[in-house]
Design a protein around this motif. Structure first.
Motif, PDB file in Angstrom:
ATOM      1  N   GLY A  84       0.818  -1.205   0.000  1.00 54.10           N
ATOM      2  CA  GLY A  84       0.000   0.000   0.000  1.00 54.10           C
ATOM      3  C   GLY A  84       0.852   1.254   0.000  1.00 54.10           C
ATOM      4  O   GLY A  84       1.920   1.302   0.618  1.00 54.10           O
ATOM      5  N   ASP A  85       0.380   2.269  -0.683  1.00 54.40           N
ATOM      6  CA  ASP A  85       1.132   3.522  -0.748  1.00 54.40           C
ATOM      7  C   ASP A  85       0.179   4.677  -1.039  1.00 54.40           C
ATOM      8  O   ASP A  85      -1.019   4.480  -1.289  1.00 54.40           O
ATOM      9  CB  ASP A  85       2.205   3.442  -1.833  1.00 54.40           C
ATOM     10  N   ILE A  86       0.740   5.868  -1.017  1.00 56.18           N
ATOM     11  CA  ILE A  86       0.033   7.074  -1.423  1.00 56.18           C
ATOM     12  C   ILE A  86      -0.147   7.046  -2.935  1.00 56.18           C
ATOM     13  O   ILE A  86       0.725   6.546  -3.650  1.00 56.18           O
ATOM     14  CB  ILE A  86       0.867   8.317  -1.043  1.00 56.18           C
ATOM     15  N   GLU A  87      -1.240   7.594  -3.421  1.00 56.56           N
ATOM     16  CA  GLU A  87      -1.346   7.890  -4.843  1.00 56.56           C
ATOM     17  C   GLU A  87      -1.197   9.401  -5.012  1.00 56.56           C
ATOM     18  O   GLU A  87      -1.941  10.178  -4.421  1.00 56.56           O
ATOM     19  CB  GLU A  87      -2.667   7.436  -5.452  1.00 56.56           C
ATOM     20  N   ARG A  88      -0.231   9.794  -5.799  1.00 60.35           N
ATOM     21  CA  ARG A  88       0.050  11.212  -5.984  1.00 60.35           C
ATOM     22  C   ARG A  88      -1.138  11.920  -6.636  1.00 60.35           C
ATOM     23  O   ARG A  88      -1.678  11.463  -7.640  1.00 60.35           O
ATOM     24  CB  ARG A  88       1.285  11.377  -6.867  1.00 60.35           C
ATOM     25  N   ALA A 124      -1.787   5.276 -10.034  1.00 63.94           N
ATOM     26  CA  ALA A 124      -2.135   3.928 -10.495  1.00 63.94           C
ATOM     27  C   ALA A 124      -1.844   3.782 -11.982  1.00 63.94           C
ATOM     28  O   ALA A 124      -1.366   2.738 -12.443  1.00 63.94           O
ATOM     29  CB  ALA A 124      -3.606   3.653 -10.198  1.00 63.94           C
ATOM     30  N   ARG A 125      -2.084   4.824 -12.741  1.00 61.42           N
ATOM     31  CA  ARG A 125      -1.855   4.776 -14.186  1.00 61.42           C
ATOM     32  C   ARG A 125      -0.375   4.609 -14.510  1.00 61.42           C
ATOM     33  O   ARG A 125      -0.015   3.964 -15.507  1.00 61.42           O
ATOM     34  CB  ARG A 125      -2.411   6.035 -14.832  1.00 61.42           C
ATOM     35  N   LEU A 129      -3.331   3.715  -3.007  1.00 55.09           N
ATOM     36  CA  LEU A 129      -3.306   2.632  -3.975  1.00 55.09           C
ATOM     37  C   LEU A 129      -2.695   1.398  -3.324  1.00 55.09           C
ATOM     38  O   LEU A 129      -1.958   1.493  -2.341  1.00 55.09           O
ATOM     39  CB  LEU A 129      -2.574   3.021  -5.259  1.00 55.09           C
ATOM     40  N   GLU A 130      -3.039   0.245  -3.866  1.00 52.19           N
ATOM     41  CA  GLU A 130      -2.481  -1.026  -3.413  1.00 52.19           C
ATOM     42  C   GLU A 130      -2.002  -1.808  -4.629  1.00 52.19           C
ATOM     43  O   GLU A 130      -2.722  -1.946  -5.612  1.00 52.19           O
ATOM     44  CB  GLU A 130      -3.536  -1.851  -2.672  1.00 52.19           C
ATOM     45  N   VAL A 131      -0.772  -2.298  -4.543  1.00 50.07           N
ATOM     46  CA  VAL A 131      -0.217  -3.168  -5.571  1.00 50.07           C
ATOM     47  C   VAL A 131      -0.331  -4.597  -5.040  1.00 50.07           C
ATOM     48  O   VAL A 131       0.229  -4.921  -3.988  1.00 50.07           O
ATOM     49  CB  VAL A 131       1.243  -2.790  -5.862  1.00 50.07           C
ATOM     50  N   VAL A 132      -1.076  -5.429  -5.752  1.00 50.99           N
ATOM     51  CA  VAL A 132      -1.527  -6.719  -5.209  1.00 50.99           C
ATOM     52  C   VAL A 132      -1.087  -7.875  -6.094  1.00 50.99           C
ATOM     53  O   VAL A 132      -1.130  -7.793  -7.326  1.00 50.99           O
ATOM     54  CB  VAL A 132      -3.064  -6.744  -5.080  1.00 50.99           C
ATOM     55  N   TRP A 133      -0.681  -8.978  -5.432  1.00 47.28           N
ATOM     56  CA  TRP A 133      -0.374 -10.235  -6.109  1.00 47.28           C
ATOM     57  C   TRP A 133      -0.900 -11.376  -5.260  1.00 47.28           C
ATOM     58  O   TRP A 133      -0.708 -11.401  -4.049  1.00 47.28           O
ATOM     59  CB  TRP A 133       1.125 -10.380  -6.306  1.00 47.28           C
ATOM     60  N   ARG A 134      -1.569 -12.322  -5.903  1.00 45.54           N
ATOM     61  CA  ARG A 134      -2.098 -13.507  -5.213  1.00 45.54           C
ATOM     62  C   ARG A 134      -1.288 -14.729  -5.632  1.00 45.54           C
ATOM     63  O   ARG A 134      -1.186 -15.032  -6.822  1.00 45.54           O
ATOM     64  CB  ARG A 134      -3.576 -13.706  -5.545  1.00 45.54           C
ATOM     65  N   ALA A 135      -0.747 -15.437  -4.646  1.00 51.99           N
ATOM     66  CA  ALA A 135       0.034 -16.625  -4.938  1.00 51.99           C
ATOM     67  C   ALA A 135      -0.888 -17.781  -5.334  1.00 51.99           C
ATOM     68  O   ALA A 135      -1.956 -17.953  -4.743  1.00 51.99           O
ATOM     69  CB  ALA A 135       0.860 -17.020  -3.716  1.00 51.99           C
ATOM     70  N   PRO A 136      -0.500 -18.576  -6.311  1.00 52.91           N
ATOM     71  CA  PRO A 136      -1.302 -19.763  -6.654  1.00 52.91           C
ATOM     72  C   PRO A 136      -1.456 -20.681  -5.445  1.00 52.91           C
ATOM     73  O   PRO A 136      -0.540 -20.800  -4.628  1.00 52.91           O
ATOM     74  CB  PRO A 136      -0.491 -20.434  -7.763  1.00 52.91           C
TER      75      PRO A 136
END
Length: 243
Positions: free
Chosen positions: A171-175, A214-215, A235-242
């Motif tokens: 998670g981070d700030i979105e400018r 995000a863009r 914003l959140e940068v997300v990854w789901r492990a198999p």
């Protein structure tokens, strides 16, 4: 400290530097900054929402030992919160807060102990190489500190650190102009009392200038990663492990 014109926020200022990142910064001011992170993050970081969305639904895994990693833990306020929220919801977690900065870990380890929480001076690469695995990997306000190579390394390490079926949420700030103006206005009344003698206000404004949109992030993320937008200016940068 005078900030940039709002219009200049259309472009990320990757060269801006936060005062607390200076190895020679004032140690007393740095300690006060760490101490106030928890208060400020409670209002601007969406930590409770993130917990409810990403961690609480995995409480069913608690029987095998639910593990959470907080990357770039800073003063250590997030691991403490996560453990207390989990306890209030009736399940236990092990929360590991890591940071490569000895100053941060030293401060975090001086916090009153909370069951299930520990801190370690380490990098994600070091943990991945020794085989550590977690159900949830999170970070808060780390991405904007990184250059392109460092971002790629963090995402690769995060994939290695996630257990099968786990999730990674950075998670981070979105400018944005409104986020910058809102933070500037919201912290202005406290600059001579609550925020006096710390780096929260100037570094917060610098962080927004350094942060991504995000863009901007979406096209540079590896396959399988996605960007979620949140409120306020999150914003959140997300990854789901198999599984």
């Amino acid at each position: 400290m005078r900030g940039p014109r709002l219009g200049s926020l259309a472009v990320r200022d990757a060269d801006a530097r936060e005062l607390m990142d200076d190895p020679g910064c004032d140690p007393a001011m740095l300690a006060r900054t760490y101490a106030r992170f928890g208060l400020v993050n409670a209002f601007v970081s969406g930590q409770r929402t993130s917990y409810r969305h990403w961690i609480r639904p995995r409480r069913r895994l608690g029987s095998r030992g639910l593990r959470v990693l907080d990357v770039g833990t800073g003063g250590g306020d997030l691991p403490e919160r996560l453990a207390r929220w989990a306890a209030a919801d009736g399940f236990d977690v092990e929360v590991v807060g890591i940071d490569p900065d000895e100053r941060a870990i030293s401060f975090a380890r001086r916090r009153p102990p909370v069951p299930g929480v520990r801190f370690e001076q380490a990098t994600t690469r070091e943990l991945a190489e020794r085989g550590e695995r977690f159900d949830v990997v999170v970070s808060n306000h780390v991405l904007h500190h990184l250059d392109g190579r460092e971002l790629g390394a963090l995402l690769a390490d995060s994939e290695r650190l996630a257990r099968p079926g786990g999730v990674v949420v950075h998670g981070d700030i979105e400018r944005s102009r409104w986020g910058y103006a809102g933070f500037a206005a919201g912290t202005w009344p406290f600059r001579r009392n609550l925020l006096r003698g710390c780096y929260i206000r100037p570094d917060g404004l610098t962080s927004i200038r350094r942060s991504h949109t995000a863009r901007e992030l979406a096209p540079v993320l590896p396959a399988g990663w996605a960007v979620r937008r949140g409120f306020p200016s999150r914003l959140e940068v997300v990854w789901r492990a198999p599984a």
